[in-house]
Design an enzyme around this catalytic site. Structure first.
Site, short mmCIF file in Angstrom:
data_model
loop_
_atom_site.label_atom_id
_atom_site.label_comp_id
_atom_site.label_asym_id
_atom_site.label_seq_id
_atom_site.Cartn_x
_atom_site.Cartn_y
_atom_site.Cartn_z
N PRO A 190 -19.56 17.33 5.77
CA PRO A 190 -20.01 16.91 7.11
C PRO A 190 -18.91 16.13 7.84
CG PRO A 190 -21.66 16.35 5.45
CD PRO A 190 -20.45 16.84 4.71
N ASP A 202 0.05 -8.84 2.06
CA ASP A 202 -1.02 -7.95 1.60
C ASP A 202 -2.01 -8.78 0.80
OD1 ASP A 202 -0.91 -4.51 1.08
OD2 ASP A 202 -2.50 -5.72 0.18
N SER A 213 -4.12 7.03 13.90
CA SER A 213 -4.46 8.24 13.15
C SER A 213 -4.85 9.36 14.11
CB SER A 213 -5.65 7.93 12.24
OG SER A 213 -6.27 9.11 11.79
N LEU A 216 -7.67 15.29 -0.05
CA LEU A 216 -7.33 16.52 -0.78
C LEU A 216 -6.23 16.33 -1.83
CD1 LEU A 216 -7.73 19.58 -1.07
CD2 LEU A 216 -5.95 19.88 0.67
N LYS A 244 -9.53 2.47 14.71
CA LYS A 244 -8.18 2.89 15.12
C LYS A 244 -8.12 2.99 16.65
CE LYS A 244 -6.39 2.97 11.18
NZ LYS A 244 -5.45 1.89 10.86
N PHE A 303 -0.70 12.17 11.07
CA PHE A 303 -1.53 13.30 10.65
C PHE A 303 -1.83 13.08 9.15
CE2 PHE A 303 -2.47 15.79 14.36
CZ PHE A 303 -1.86 14.97 15.29
N THR A 314 -7.23 10.97 13.83
CA THR A 314 -8.68 10.92 13.92
C THR A 314 -9.14 10.47 15.33
OG1 THR A 314 -10.65 10.26 12.70
CG2 THR A 314 -9.04 8.55 13.07
N TYR A 333 -14.46 3.96 10.87
CA TYR A 333 -13.03 3.84 10.58
C TYR A 333 -12.21 4.34 11.78
CZ TYR A 333 -8.42 5.35 9.07
OH TYR A 333 -7.07 5.57 9.02
N GLY A 373 0.82 -1.22 0.00
CA GLY A 373 0.00 0.00 0.00
C GLY A 373 0.85 1.26 0.00
P1 NAD Z 1 -3.47 1.66 1.62
O1 NAD Z 1 -4.88 1.26 1.36
O2 NAD Z 1 -2.67 2.20 0.50
O3 NAD Z 1 -2.67 0.41 2.23
C1 NAD Z 1 -3.29 -0.56 3.04
C2 NAD Z 1 -2.94 -1.93 2.47
O4 NAD Z 1 -3.55 -2.94 3.28
C3 NAD Z 1 -3.47 -2.13 1.04
O5 NAD Z 1 -2.39 -2.52 0.20
C4 NAD Z 1 -4.52 -3.23 1.17
O6 NAD Z 1 -4.56 -4.05 0.03
C5 NAD Z 1 -4.07 -3.96 2.42
N1 NAD Z 1 -5.13 -4.64 3.17
C6 NAD Z 1 -6.33 -4.14 3.57
N2 NAD Z 1 -7.02 -5.06 4.25
C7 NAD Z 1 -6.24 -6.19 4.30
C8 NAD Z 1 -6.41 -7.49 4.86
N3 NAD Z 1 -7.51 -7.86 5.49
N4 NAD Z 1 -5.39 -8.37 4.70
C9 NAD Z 1 -4.27 -8.05 4.03
N5 NAD Z 1 -4.06 -6.83 3.48
C10 NAD Z 1 -5.04 -5.92 3.60
O7 NAD Z 1 -3.50 2.67 2.86
P2 NAD Z 1 -2.35 3.60 3.45
O8 NAD Z 1 -2.70 5.00 3.14
O9 NAD Z 1 -1.01 3.08 3.07
O10 NAD Z 1 -2.60 3.40 5.00
C11 NAD Z 1 -1.89 2.43 5.75
C12 NAD Z 1 -2.43 2.43 7.17
O11 NAD Z 1 -2.29 3.72 7.73
C13 NAD Z 1 -3.91 2.08 7.27
O12 NAD Z 1 -4.11 1.29 8.42
C14 NAD Z 1 -4.57 3.43 7.43
O13 NAD Z 1 -5.79 3.35 8.11
C15 NAD Z 1 -3.52 4.17 8.25
N6 NAD Z 1 -3.62 5.64 8.12
C16 NAD Z 1 -3.59 6.19 6.86
C17 NAD Z 1 -3.73 7.57 6.72
C18 NAD Z 1 -3.75 8.19 5.35
O14 NAD Z 1 -4.18 9.34 5.24
N7 NAD Z 1 -3.28 7.52 4.30
C19 NAD Z 1 -3.86 8.38 7.86
C20 NAD Z 1 -3.86 7.78 9.12
C21 NAD Z 1 -3.72 6.40 9.24
N1 UFG Z 2 -10.81 18.94 1.20
C1 UFG Z 2 -11.37 19.74 0.23
N2 UFG Z 2 -11.72 19.16 -0.96
C2 UFG Z 2 -11.53 17.84 -1.22
C3 UFG Z 2 -10.96 17.02 -0.21
C4 UFG Z 2 -10.62 17.60 0.98
O1 UFG Z 2 -11.55 20.94 0.43
O2 UFG Z 2 -11.89 17.38 -2.32
C5 UFG Z 2 -10.39 19.54 2.48
C6 UFG Z 2 -11.08 18.97 3.70
O3 UFG Z 2 -12.30 19.65 3.94
C7 UFG Z 2 -10.03 19.21 4.79
C8 UFG Z 2 -8.70 19.06 4.03
O4 UFG Z 2 -9.02 19.25 2.66
O5 UFG Z 2 -10.11 20.52 5.27
C9 UFG Z 2 -8.06 17.69 4.20
O6 UFG Z 2 -9.01 16.68 3.86
P1 UFG Z 2 -8.58 15.15 3.65
O7 UFG Z 2 -9.82 14.41 3.27
O8 UFG Z 2 -7.41 15.07 2.74
O9 UFG Z 2 -8.04 14.70 5.09
P2 UFG Z 2 -8.77 14.71 6.51
O10 UFG Z 2 -7.94 15.56 7.41
O11 UFG Z 2 -10.21 15.00 6.41
O12 UFG Z 2 -8.67 13.16 6.92
C10 UFG Z 2 -7.43 12.49 6.89
C11 UFG Z 2 -7.66 11.02 6.54
C12 UFG Z 2 -8.37 10.31 7.64
C13 UFG Z 2 -7.68 10.51 8.92
C14 UFG Z 2 -7.52 11.98 9.20
C15 UFG Z 2 -6.73 12.23 10.45
O13 UFG Z 2 -8.43 10.92 5.38
O14 UFG Z 2 -8.34 8.93 7.36
O15 UFG Z 2 -6.80 12.59 8.11
O16 UFG Z 2 -5.54 11.50 10.39
F1 UFG Z 2 -8.41 9.94 9.91
#
Ligand code: NAD
Ligand code: UFG
Length: 337
Positions: free
Chosen positions: A293, A31, A124, A200, A153, A178, A126, A149, A10
């Site tokens: 929202p 994965d 996260s 975003l 976490k 973050f 979150t 979601y 991922g």
């Molecule tokens: P991603 O979707 O790119 O990577 C997650 C990977 O896990 C994918 O390759 C998917 O195929 C695999 N996967 C999902 N369910 C599975 C299962 N049951 N068994 C085996 N593999 C499985 O996501 P990412 O952005 O790389 O995020 C990685 C982690 O970080 C996640 O747990 C996500 O919740 C957390 N996280 C991400 C963000 C973000 O903004 N990207 C922010 C905070 C936390």
């Molecule tokens: N935004 C827009 N337009 C878009 C998408 C986002 O204006 O099309 C704005 C949102 O309102 C926010 C900012 O851009 O103000 C960031 O939004 P993201 O959706 O990129 O990220 P968030 O902070 O809402 O959420 C992210 C991850 C969540 C995680 C959270 C805190 O998506 O999984 O950060 O770690 F939980």
């Protein structure tokens, strides 16, 4: 260390695998390829010169998981695998709880049965909910999650904290990310959202490369300098480096530790948009739309605990984040196949 990286093909996992190899570790990827592509393995080989061992196994498949642990003597696990789409989790809570909780429990049980006592978990920001004011500090505890979601976490943090309390050998480092953005500077790996992106940066990237017509800015009436939402964006390579630091920490400590991983700086939606315009060299069309929202106005980290405990601080700025995101999106318009 020999490290099992769940979710290693991922977005964040693949960048972490690169940093692990560069730091002399031996990653093994598990994965199910639900949200990533097998082609990532070739890309990782091009970047690092190493063919990383890979298991296409689902965390819900206990037998498959057992085989992975039977065949390898892991020193640690970095647990990325999970579903992460906030909106989808509201519509399909059962699917999210099953994958992110049951899948994780299967993993923790397999670790216990095979004597693996170090884990770094992807949490996260979150989990703070909208209950506290930024900069967010770990000592604030956790707030009210606003979607399943986020609750998965929070529950995983609690489960690992309980496991560490019951097992004096266990070390669990709970990293609260973050907003990870950007891509590897090689342009070979990056973020590949399926369909229309929710977040975003991937959205801006698709507008900048002409795949979508304009960005919807969700609200310009927040109590922020320009009225748009403020977040703590962190380059994914910095975030990946934090995992290497967390592994070293886990080697020398037991117990559960929560650590923010951010830059400590907040940028608004319009600031990011303008930084991206500089990176791609042209204007990016946008429209001001109603608030989304569940969004909060401001969210950024106090990153001092990461500095103190892990010796970790970020090196990349918004300029590099936008540059690398743009390069990856432009060079891989269909993602990684
Ligand atoms: P991603 O979707 O790119 O990577 C997650 C990977 O896990 C994918 O390759 C998917 O195929 C695999 N996967 C999902 N369910 C599975 C299962 N049951 N068994 C085996 N593999 C499985 O996501 P990412 O952005 O790389 O995020 C990685 C982690 O970080 C996640 O747990 C996500 O919740 C957390 N996280 C991400 C963000 C973000 O903004 N990207 C922010 C905070 C936390
Ligand atoms: N935004 C827009 N337009 C878009 C998408 C986002 O204006 O099309 C704005 C949102 O309102 C926010 C900012 O851009 O103000 C960031 O939004 P993201 O959706 O990129 O990220 P968030 O902070 O809402 O959420 C992210 C991850 C969540 C995680 C959270 C805190 O998506 O999984 O950060 O770690 F939980």
């Amino acid at each position: 260390m020999k490290v099992l990286v769940t979710g290693g093909t991922g977005f964040i996992g693949s960048h972490t695998v690169v940093e692990l190899l560069q730091a002399g570790h031996e990653p093994v990827i598990l994965d199910n390829l639900y949200n990533s592509s097998i082609g990532v393995l070739d890309r990782l080989e091009t970047i690092t010169g190493v063919r990383v061992p890979f298991y296409q196994v689902d965390l819900l498949d206990k037998e498959g998981l057992k085989k992975v642990f039977d065949e390898n003597d892991f020193d640690a696990v970095i647990h990325f695998a999970g579903y992460k789409a906030v909106g989808e989790s509201v519509a399909k809570p059962l699917v999210y709880y099953e994958n992110n909780i049951t899948g994780s429990l299967n993993l923790y049980r397999a670790m216990k049965e095979h004597g693996v006592s170090r884990i770094v978990f992807s949490s996260s920001a979150t989990v703070y909910g909208g209950d506290f004011e930024s900069p967010l500090k770990e000592e604030f505890g956790t707030g009210t999650t606003t979607n399943p979601y986020g609750t998965t976490k929070l529950f995983n943090e609690r489960i690992l904290t309980d496991l560490a309390a019951a097992d004096q050998e266990l070390s669990a480092v709970l990293l609260r990310y973050f907003n990870p953005i950007g891509a590897h500077p090689s342009g070979l790996i990056g973020e590949m959202p399926n369909g229309i992106p929710n977040n975003l940066l991937p959205y801006i990237a698709k507008v900048a490369t002409g795949q979508l017509p304009y960005l919807s800015v969700f609200g310009d009436d927040y109590d922020t300098p320009d009225g748009t939402g403020v977040r703590d964006y962190i380059h994914v390579v910095d975030l990946a480096r934090a995992h290497v630091a967390a592994l070293s920490y886990a080697e020398g400590h037991t117990g559960a530790e929560v650590i923010n991983i951010g830059t400590g700086n907040g940028y608004s939606v319009l600031e990011i948009l303008h930084a991206y315009e500089k990176a791609c060299g042209h204007e990016i069309p946008y429209k001001i739309c109603p608030r989304r929202p569940g969004d909060i106005a401001v969210c950024y980290a106090d990153p001092s605990k990461a500095k103190e405990l892990l010796g970790f601080s970020t090196v990349y700025g918004v300029e590099e984040m936008c540059r690398d995101s743009y390069r990856f999106t432009k060079e891989n318009p269909e993602g990684i196949l």
